[in-house]
Design a protein around this motif. Sequence first.
Motif, PDB file in Angstrom:
ATOM      1  N   ARG A  49       0.835  -1.211   0.000  1.00 15.42           N
ATOM      2  CA  ARG A  49       0.000   0.000   0.000  1.00 15.42           C
ATOM      3  C   ARG A  49       0.865   1.255   0.000  1.00 15.42           C
ATOM      4  NH1 ARG A  49      -4.113  -2.606   4.372  1.00 15.42           N
ATOM      5  NH2 ARG A  49      -5.806  -3.228   2.941  1.00 15.42           N
ATOM      6  N   PHE A  52       2.372   1.739  -3.466  1.00 15.77           N
ATOM      7  CA  PHE A  52       1.408   2.205  -4.464  1.00 15.77           C
ATOM      8  C   PHE A  52       1.163   3.707  -4.323  1.00 15.77           C
ATOM      9  CE2 PHE A  52      -2.848   3.011  -6.150  1.00 15.77           C
ATOM     10  CZ  PHE A  52      -2.724   2.439  -7.415  1.00 15.77           C
ATOM     11  N   GLY A  53       1.112   4.188  -3.080  1.00 18.65           N
ATOM     12  CA  GLY A  53       0.832   5.599  -2.870  1.00 18.65           C
ATOM     13  C   GLY A  53       2.031   6.512  -3.011  1.00 18.65           C
ATOM     14  N   LYS A  58       2.848   3.340 -10.387  1.00 21.90           N
ATOM     15  CA  LYS A  58       1.548   3.314 -11.064  1.00 21.90           C
ATOM     16  C   LYS A  58       1.464   4.309 -12.219  1.00 21.90           C
ATOM     17  CE  LYS A  58      -0.660   6.519  -7.782  1.00 21.90           C
ATOM     18  NZ  LYS A  58       0.565   6.709  -6.958  1.00 21.90           N
ATOM     19  N   ARG A 137      -5.645  -0.774 -10.017  1.00 22.41           N
ATOM     20  CA  ARG A 137      -6.609  -0.917  -8.930  1.00 22.41           C
ATOM     21  C   ARG A 137      -5.999  -0.745  -7.542  1.00 22.41           C
ATOM     22  NH1 ARG A 137     -10.430  -6.028  -9.932  1.00 22.41           N
ATOM     23  NH2 ARG A 137     -11.441  -5.067  -8.141  1.00 22.41           N
ATOM     24  N   GLY A 138      -4.692  -0.738  -7.430  1.00 22.85           N
ATOM     25  CA  GLY A 138      -4.071  -0.589  -6.107  1.00 22.85           C
ATOM     26  C   GLY A 138      -3.174  -1.764  -5.798  1.00 22.85           C
ATOM     27  N   VAL A 139      -3.495  -2.495  -4.746  1.00 24.88           N
ATOM     28  CA  VAL A 139      -2.715  -3.665  -4.327  1.00 24.88           C
ATOM     29  C   VAL A 139      -3.476  -4.924  -4.698  1.00 24.88           C
ATOM     30  CG1 VAL A 139      -1.647  -4.862  -2.381  1.00 24.88           C
ATOM     31  CG2 VAL A 139      -1.753  -2.359  -2.401  1.00 24.88           C
ATOM     32  N   THR A 165      -0.182  -2.099 -10.676  1.00 24.64           N
ATOM     33  CA  THR A 165      -0.509  -2.405  -9.289  1.00 24.64           C
ATOM     34  C   THR A 165       0.755  -2.806  -8.525  1.00 24.64           C
ATOM     35  OG1 THR A 165      -0.884  -4.763  -9.665  1.00 24.64           O
ATOM     36  CG2 THR A 165      -2.759  -3.293 -10.013  1.00 24.64           C
ATOM     37  N   ASP A 216     -10.164  -4.320   0.182  1.00 29.40           N
ATOM     38  CA  ASP A 216      -9.619  -3.491  -0.897  1.00 29.40           C
ATOM     39  C   ASP A 216      -8.536  -4.194  -1.704  1.00 29.40           C
ATOM     40  OD1 ASP A 216      -7.855  -3.516   1.257  1.00 29.40           O
ATOM     41  OD2 ASP A 216      -7.044  -1.542   0.796  1.00 29.40           O
TER      42      ASP A 216
END
Length: 249
Positions: A49, A52-53, A58, A137-139, A165, A216
């Motif tokens: 997480r 990703f941020g 990404k 989509r994220g993780v 991701t 999530d």
Amino acid sequence: MTTGTALHWIDGTWVGGPGGRDGAAACPAPGEQGADGREMAARALAAARRAFGETRWKDDRHLRARTLHEMADLFATRRGQLADALAQVDGNRRRARFEAETVPSRLRYFASLVRTEHGRALEAAPGQGSLVLRRPRGVVGIVVPRRSPVVLLVCSLAPALAAGTTSVVRMPGQTARVNALVFGIFSETESLPRGVVNGFTEDDGAGARYLVAAADVPCAPDGAAREASAMDDFVECERVTITPGTIQR
């Protein structure tokens, strides 16, 4: 490669055994267990997480393509070791060799798709345009089975990384020596940002259940890559409306 007892590769660091250290490649005995699977899954998920941020993973398709090519080169260099380790798991050397030789080309295939990824533009109404953009989509969680672990891992990991991701990979305890080689390749991929790929080994399935229960975190089906469309499992579409002088999301 240096022998140690680290079992997991999380947030760019070897974690798990008393002999593990940053950058050390591990070769634990089959079934050797160093920490609770649920704990490792939670740590890996937190790292993914953050990556990703905070990293440009990404947003930078050139970085993703370069990383996939580098990873493919490393898997090609290690295919003899991987084939030997896989043969020890199921006793079939021909199948093990085929599995090890299949992986680099699949990584390179998705590296090529990264550079051609695109959205869609159309005229939604007179004087109004619409863009459909594909966003990671994220993780994602990847739960790998005992049989054919390397190729089934890459069937999900390659499109997930190509889509942008970050990932948490759960490997089975029965393939611990194979896992160590795979995690070693992650650790040697210099262009891979810290925390983008995290891997842990477990026997009891607690970590896998933790990933599946995370609301999530979509969990990739084992080996379900469908060539180009496989990336669709890891992206969501965002519509952007364009009118004269304005952009509305």
